[in-house]
Write a protein that holds these residues in place. Structure first.
Motif, mmCIF file in Angstrom:
data_model
loop_
_atom_site.group_PDB
_atom_site.id
_atom_site.type_symbol
_atom_site.label_atom_id
_atom_site.label_comp_id
_atom_site.label_asym_id
_atom_site.label_seq_id
_atom_site.Cartn_x
_atom_site.Cartn_y
_atom_site.Cartn_z
ATOM 1 N N UNK B 15 41.782 20.598 44.552
ATOM 2 C CA UNK B 15 40.948 19.894 43.573
ATOM 3 C C UNK B 15 40.021 20.892 42.894
ATOM 4 N N UNK B 16 40.135 20.922 41.554
ATOM 5 C CA UNK B 16 39.417 21.959 40.803
ATOM 6 C C UNK B 16 37.898 21.904 41.008
ATOM 7 N N UNK B 17 37.351 20.686 40.938
ATOM 8 C CA UNK B 17 35.893 20.571 41.042
ATOM 9 C C UNK B 17 35.416 21.046 42.415
ATOM 10 N N UNK B 18 36.155 20.601 43.434
ATOM 11 C CA UNK B 18 35.802 20.988 44.804
ATOM 12 C C UNK B 18 35.931 22.500 44.988
ATOM 13 N N UNK B 20 35.843 24.831 42.672
ATOM 14 C CA UNK B 20 34.843 25.551 41.877
ATOM 15 C C UNK B 20 33.473 25.497 42.561
ATOM 16 N N UNK B 21 33.180 24.338 43.112
ATOM 17 C CA UNK B 21 31.909 24.193 43.822
ATOM 18 C C UNK B 21 31.851 25.155 45.016
ATOM 19 N N UNK B 23 33.515 27.888 45.339
ATOM 20 C CA UNK B 23 33.445 29.263 44.829
ATOM 21 C C UNK B 23 32.003 29.627 44.454
ATOM 22 N N UNK B 24 31.324 28.682 43.820
ATOM 23 C CA UNK B 24 29.935 28.944 43.417
ATOM 24 C C UNK B 24 29.035 29.113 44.643
ATOM 25 N N UNK B 25 29.212 28.235 45.601
ATOM 26 C CA UNK B 25 28.398 28.334 46.820
ATOM 27 C C UNK B 25 28.658 29.677 47.524
ATOM 28 N N UNK B 108 31.357 15.630 52.216
ATOM 29 C CA UNK B 108 30.910 16.659 51.287
ATOM 30 C C UNK B 108 29.890 17.563 51.978
#
Lengths: 114, 547
Positions: B15-18, B20-21, B23-25, B108
């Motif tokens: 899932x892209x959003x998950x 990306x999140x 990756x940012x963290x 989450x």
């Protein structure tokens, strides 16, 4: 409230506004696509596809604090869940997706307006 | 992976959003992150990129995370695996742990939760690798023992001169840490050889063919420090007419030595912390991040913990850099090395200056030993150079020794040690050339003072006013308070006189072996040398005879 405001505020605090906006946009893409997959799988009687898409949607929803949508997806994705009417479940999820997207779009507008 | 070397983390999430999140963290925690959106892609990336950690979602579009884990282990990928799970799939997470995952995190998750889980997992992996390395090293016990034996006999190492236990402890640390990338924090007073130690670490490391970049943080104006460390681009500030590469970039692949780091302004410490955490920096005036691979060695003559407590040094930076501490002892704490060093410098400077010096007279050696050397090795080096330059030789006489060394111990008291000294066995090895005092009776007890300057009562036996109970079986053992016998009727002498008699008696007892006498009296040998010099000056003991 489709998106938990406390969770959303924490997320906004943990990320740069630009990054936060990117996550929300990606969520919007994911969620629309997964909702369509769930609807298609329900119509086709594809139980595995249905549960897998629900799993993905639950994860994505949880990531942005869309608690109601996440809960609904987790209920149907469980291997032990007995889904009497997959089409009705898919419609229910689609409604939650629509409500969540309203919140997400509003949040996005706020972030982009900063 | 170690604290100072951010690791690589592969995120396996469709899932892209998950993704990306995550990756940012993870990027925000200082790790390098890549995303794989399927099990097959994750497999390929893991084999090619060799991540330190894998954040693994179990539900994947092609095959599930458990099977991926099993395939990765079969392919020799030893990355630590943290499984991402929804609470509904806890059973799967437990299965994953049984299959070799280190931990799991429930969706989450927020940044802090993920950070703690990931860091703990990676730390466990580091410990596990360390244990394996230690086991491997232990297999080679024989080699290690031989190396240790060789080490024991060393009077010099990596540019250092000294055979004292404290210096051997320094050599051990240098040898043990050189090959690692771990940051080394050197403390020690001025003149103890901090830069020499930093260079030695670099030369003995696998980075030896790359650059060693020393930077004295205390010598650079605070406005220029950032540019010195990170460089700048043309136009970054008035006078920046060209791009300039900074120390960080110059040290890429090598070692960056930050001397006098305690002098670094707090605002620069923030930037340095970011650099230490991520290995990335931006030159002044540039928004472009540059990544380098640098080993950090830093040094200070201050107590770093006190600096932290006083708010002058950031605690987070301290913990980042203070991975392997190395304390260089002051020369006064290794007086047995003074003559070794003096002779080394004499030979070196005599060669350089083409002078025929061959050694020191006994009196000159005693002066060197009696002096507390507040400027440490650098001061000794300068004194010997001064002697060589101004005199002809062949023997360095007492009269050639400059002030203030020729005034014996008459110098301001030395600074206290910065931090607790490494624990070493309380051994006082014999000095190569002990100072000889006039012959003393050694054959029989009771022992008379060796220098009958005036009629004195024997001190270790009755009828001295205060007597230690005789302990012939273990004369070197300290006398516990309970063994003191006090006779209030005995003559009371000035304390200084008592001290002199005790010292002379100890010398007589040990056959004039000053280090052994010092050991009996539980004082530093230089204390005895210093006192004897003063007593001789005051006419309390006769002038020395030559060895």
């Amino acid at each position: 409230m489709p998106v938990d405001p406390v969770f959303a505020a924490d997320l906004a605090r943990d990320l740069d506004p630009e990054d936060y906006a990117r996550v929300l946009r990606l969520f919007r893409q994911d969620v629309v696509q997964l909702s369509e997959t769930i609807t298609r799988a329900a119509a086709a009687g594809d139980d595995t596809g249905f549960r897998r898409a629900a799993h993905g949607l639950a994860g994505a929803a949880g990531a942005v604090g869309a608690k109601a949508l996440e809960t609904a997806c987790r209920i149907v994705m469980s291997p032990r869940a007995v889904i009497a009417d997959p089409n009705a479940s898919a419609r229910e999820i689609a409604d939650l997706v629509a409500a969540t997207l309203l919140d997400i779009t509003a949040a996005l507008a706020r972030v982009e307006g900063q | 992976m170690s604290e100072d070397a951010p690791g690589r983390v592969l995120i396996v999430e469709d899932q892209q959003a998950q993704a990306e999140l995550a990756r940012l963290f993870i990027g925000g925690l200082g790790y390098e992150a890549r995303i794989a959106s399927s099990a097959a892609q994750a497999h390929d990336i893991a084999l090619e990129w060799r991540p330190d950690g894998i954040l693994l979602d179990i539900e994947l579009p092609d095959y599930n995370g458990l099977e991926l884990l099993s395939r990765l282990r079969a392919a020799g990928v030893d990355a630590v695996v943290v499984v991402v799970t929804a609470s509904a799939s806890m059973e799967l997470a437990k299965q994953a742990i049984r299959a070799g995952a280190e931990d799991y995190v429930v969706k989450p998750y927020n940044r802090d939760r993920l950070g703690v889980t990931l860091r703990n997992a990676l730390e466990k992996r580091t410990l596990s690798r360390t244990r394996r390395a230690l086991e491997s090293a232990l297999d080679d016990t024989q080699t290690r023992l031989e190396a240790a034996k060789a080490q024991l006999g060393k009077t010099s190492y990596a540019g250092f001169v000294g055979a004292s236990p404290k210096m051997r402890a320094v050599y051990d640390t240098l040898q043990g840490v050189a090959a690692s990338k771990a940051s080394v924090f050197i403390t020690g007073e001025s003149g103890t050889g901090k830069e020499l130690a930093a260079e030695a670490l670099h030369k003995m490391s696998p980075r030896t063919n790359r650059t060693f970049v020393p930077l004295n943080c205390g010598a650079i104006p605070r406005d220029l420090l950032e540019s010195e460390v990170f460089g700048h681009i043309k136009g970054a500030f008035t006078g920046a007419t060209t791009d300039r590469v900074g120390a960080a970039k110059l040290a890429d692949g090598g070692t960056l030595f930050l001397d006098e780091i305690g002098e670094m302004p707090l605002e620069m410490q923030v930037k340095l912390l970011r650099f230490v955490q991520t290995g990335t920096f931006s030159p002044v005036g540039s928004s472009k991040l540059e990544k380098v691979d640098v080993r950090f060695v830093c040094a200070t003559n201050r107590d770093p913990l006190l600096e932290v407590e006083a708010g002058r040094f950031r605690e987070d930076l301290y913990y980042r850099l203070y991975v392997v501490p190395l304390e260089l002892p002051p020369l006064r704490d290794r007086s047995e090395d003074v003559l070794l060093l003096a002779r080394h410098f004499l030979a070196q400077f005599a060669r350089e200056e083409r002078k025929g010096f061959t050694g020191f007279s006994a009196e000159a050696e005693m002066m060197l030993l009696a002096y507390p050397w507040p400027g440490n090795v650098r001061q000794l080096q300068n004194v010997v150079r001064n002697i060589v330059v101004l005199n002809a030789g062949p023997v360095v006489e007492a009269g050639m020794i400059p002030a203030p060394v020729n005034r014996g111990g008459a110098v301001p008291p030395p600074r206290p040690a910065l931090v607790a000294a490494p624990v070493v066995a309380p051994v006082v090895p014999p000095v190569a050339a002990p100072i000889v005092i006039p012959p003393a009776p050694v054959a029989e007890e009771p022992v008379a003072p060796p220098l009958p300057v005036e009629p004195v009562a024997p001190v270790l036996v009755a009828p001295a006013p205060v007597v230690f109970a005789p302990a012939p079986a273990a004369p070197a053992a300290p006398a516990p308070a309970a063994t003191l016998r006090v006779d209030p009727e005995q003559e009371i002498l000035p304390l200084a006189e008592m001290e002199r008699r005790m010292v002379l008696a100890a010398l007589a007892r040990t056959g004039n072996d000053i280090p052994r006498a010092a050991s009996l009296l539980e004082v530093n040998p230089s204390t005895i040398y210093r006192k004897m010099l003063q007593w001789r000056k005051d006419g309390l003991i006769p002038a020395e005879s030559r060895r």
